[in-house]
Enzyme design. Structure first.
Site, mmCIF file in Angstrom:
data_model
loop_
_atom_site.group_PDB
_atom_site.id
_atom_site.type_symbol
_atom_site.label_atom_id
_atom_site.label_comp_id
_atom_site.label_asym_id
_atom_site.label_seq_id
_atom_site.Cartn_x
_atom_site.Cartn_y
_atom_site.Cartn_z
ATOM 1 N N LEU A 1 0.867 -1.182 0.000
ATOM 2 C CA LEU A 1 0.000 0.000 0.000
ATOM 3 C C LEU A 1 0.903 1.232 0.000
ATOM 4 O O LEU A 1 1.846 1.310 0.792
ATOM 5 C CB LEU A 1 -0.883 0.037 1.262
ATOM 6 C CG LEU A 1 -2.298 -0.521 1.199
ATOM 7 C CD1 LEU A 1 -2.988 -0.257 2.535
ATOM 8 C CD2 LEU A 1 -3.121 0.065 0.073
ATOM 9 N N ASP A 2 0.628 2.190 -0.883
ATOM 10 C CA ASP A 2 1.413 3.427 -0.907
ATOM 11 C C ASP A 2 1.355 4.118 0.453
ATOM 12 O O ASP A 2 0.343 4.003 1.167
ATOM 13 C CB ASP A 2 0.874 4.383 -1.973
ATOM 14 C CG ASP A 2 1.078 3.850 -3.384
ATOM 15 O OD1 ASP A 2 1.974 3.020 -3.581
ATOM 16 O OD2 ASP A 2 0.326 4.279 -4.284
ATOM 17 N N PRO A 3 2.408 4.857 0.825
ATOM 18 C CA PRO A 3 2.374 5.586 2.104
ATOM 19 C C PRO A 3 1.156 6.491 2.250
ATOM 20 O O PRO A 3 0.617 6.633 3.358
ATOM 21 C CB PRO A 3 3.676 6.394 2.072
ATOM 22 C CG PRO A 3 4.594 5.571 1.232
ATOM 23 C CD PRO A 3 3.723 4.966 0.168
ATOM 24 N N ALA B 1 -1.768 5.943 1.157
ATOM 25 C CA ALA B 1 -2.991 5.138 1.250
ATOM 26 C C ALA B 1 -3.169 4.591 2.662
ATOM 27 O O ALA B 1 -2.206 4.406 3.406
ATOM 28 C CB ALA B 1 -2.940 3.988 0.250
ATOM 29 N N ARG C 1 -4.005 4.269 -9.123
ATOM 30 C CA ARG C 1 -3.494 5.562 -9.591
ATOM 31 C C ARG C 1 -3.589 5.680 -11.120
ATOM 32 O O ARG C 1 -3.851 6.757 -11.653
ATOM 33 C CB ARG C 1 -2.038 5.744 -9.150
ATOM 34 C CG ARG C 1 -1.891 6.106 -7.675
ATOM 35 C CD ARG C 1 -0.437 6.318 -7.309
ATOM 36 N NE ARG C 1 0.316 5.080 -7.300
ATOM 37 C CZ ARG C 1 1.577 4.958 -7.731
ATOM 38 N NH1 ARG C 1 2.209 6.010 -8.230
ATOM 39 N NH2 ARG C 1 2.206 3.808 -7.672
#
Length: 311
Positions: free
Chosen positions: A48-50, A52, A183
């Site tokens: 998970l992206d930071p 998110a 994204r």
């Protein structure tokens, strides 16, 4: 001959379904959980992206052997798109590449969504973990290099417009398969609608077979650090673990006897007899009294182990 050092940590096994907060990296989260649980080994099932938040399934111990099965599962995200600006990272962190004064109405957005449902071709973001000639795309992008990332097939099972709170923002929910970049969806929506767009909020609520009820907030776990007695503290943490075998719930289960379990522990196949013998399957798991013994295949009347647990 040098002696192998004893593994540090507890040989604990299970899944911790973390509700990851924003501004906290996935690798950082795994390290924190491994430290909290004093686990020998830990890994996660899908970055998970930071920026998110939401579900980050973390495997401890033997559960790391089941990570590929969770990685392949369906996922559900709620995400917000901000119109009028495309950014190089396709999210809030990046710099603007294109801008527009145009804003789409709800009907235009809904009319677009069927194009993004089913099996579609998607180009991953420039800032992604895709490998290009041995290098991560995000490393190349940070060095100022624009790379040609080939499109690949991903599957979108469901895509809904949840809300349009203002002219600049739209909120969506997507149920998708492995490898989908949310994204990229935001970027491509903006291009197709002629207004540009990027992700401004992202939350993952489901990674099959785990649901929202399984999630534990990080703050709830770190609060247990205040328990001075280590045995009591670790027991309180362990209460939040989900059984290792839960990751395999969608596969055929093969109950075995004690004798068969011992054969599997040694890496040997076991014969499956009787009218209730399971059908052939490329992937299945064997249990003894509810305890996970092995993952393997069912073929030619046998369960053949590939990965063995415990024993």
């Amino acid at each position: 001959m040098a002696r192998r050092g004893k593994k540090k940590g507890r040989p604990i096994s299970g899944w911790l379904i973390l509700d990851k907060p924003e501004d906290f990296g996935s690798t950082e989260a795994v390290s924190k959980i491994k430290w909290l649980f004093k686990a020998q080994k830990a890994g996660h099932a899908g970055t998970l992206d930071p920026l998110a938040s939401g579900m980050l399934p973390i495997a401890l111990g033997d559960a790391t052997k089941t990570v590929p099965y969770v990685m392949d599962g369906r996922k559900i995200y709620e995400f917000s798109v901000r119109w009028g600006e495309e950014r190089d990272t396709d999210d809030l962190e990046g710099s603007a590449l294109h801008t527009s004064d145009k804003r789409p109405d709800a009907d235009s957005i809904r009319a677009l969504l069927p194009r993004y449902t089913g099996v579609i071709e998607q180009v991953p973001p420039q800032y992604s973990a895709i490998k290009i000639q041995g290098n991560r795309a995000y490393d190349l992008a940070r060095e100022g290099e624009k790379v040609d990332i080939p499109a690949r097939e991903v599957e979108i099972f469901r895509l809904d417009l949840v809300a349009a709170p203002d002219a600049d923002t739209a909120v969506f929910e997507v149920e998708c398969g492995k490898g989908t970049y949310v994204r990229s969806l935001a970027r491509d929506f903006g291009r197709d609608l002629g207004c540009y767009g990027h992700i401004c909020a992202l939350r993952r609520s489901y990674v099959a077979p785990f649901g929202e009820d399984d999630m534990v907030p990080l703050a709830e776990l770190t609060a247990l650090e205040g328990i001075e007695d280590e045995e009591e503290r670790l027991a309180a943490l362990d209460d939040h673990l989900v059984d290792t075998g839960a990751a395999l719930a969608f596969l055929p289960e093969v109950p075995v006897s004690d004798d068969q379990a011992q054969r599997l522990y040694r890496g040997n196949p076991v014969i499956l007899r009787g009218r209730d013998a399971p059908l052939p399957a490329d992937a299945a798991f064997a249990t003894r009294a509810g305890r996970l013994i092995a993952i393997g295949e069912i073929a030619e009347g046998e369960f053949r182990p590939r990965r063995v647990f415990g024993g």
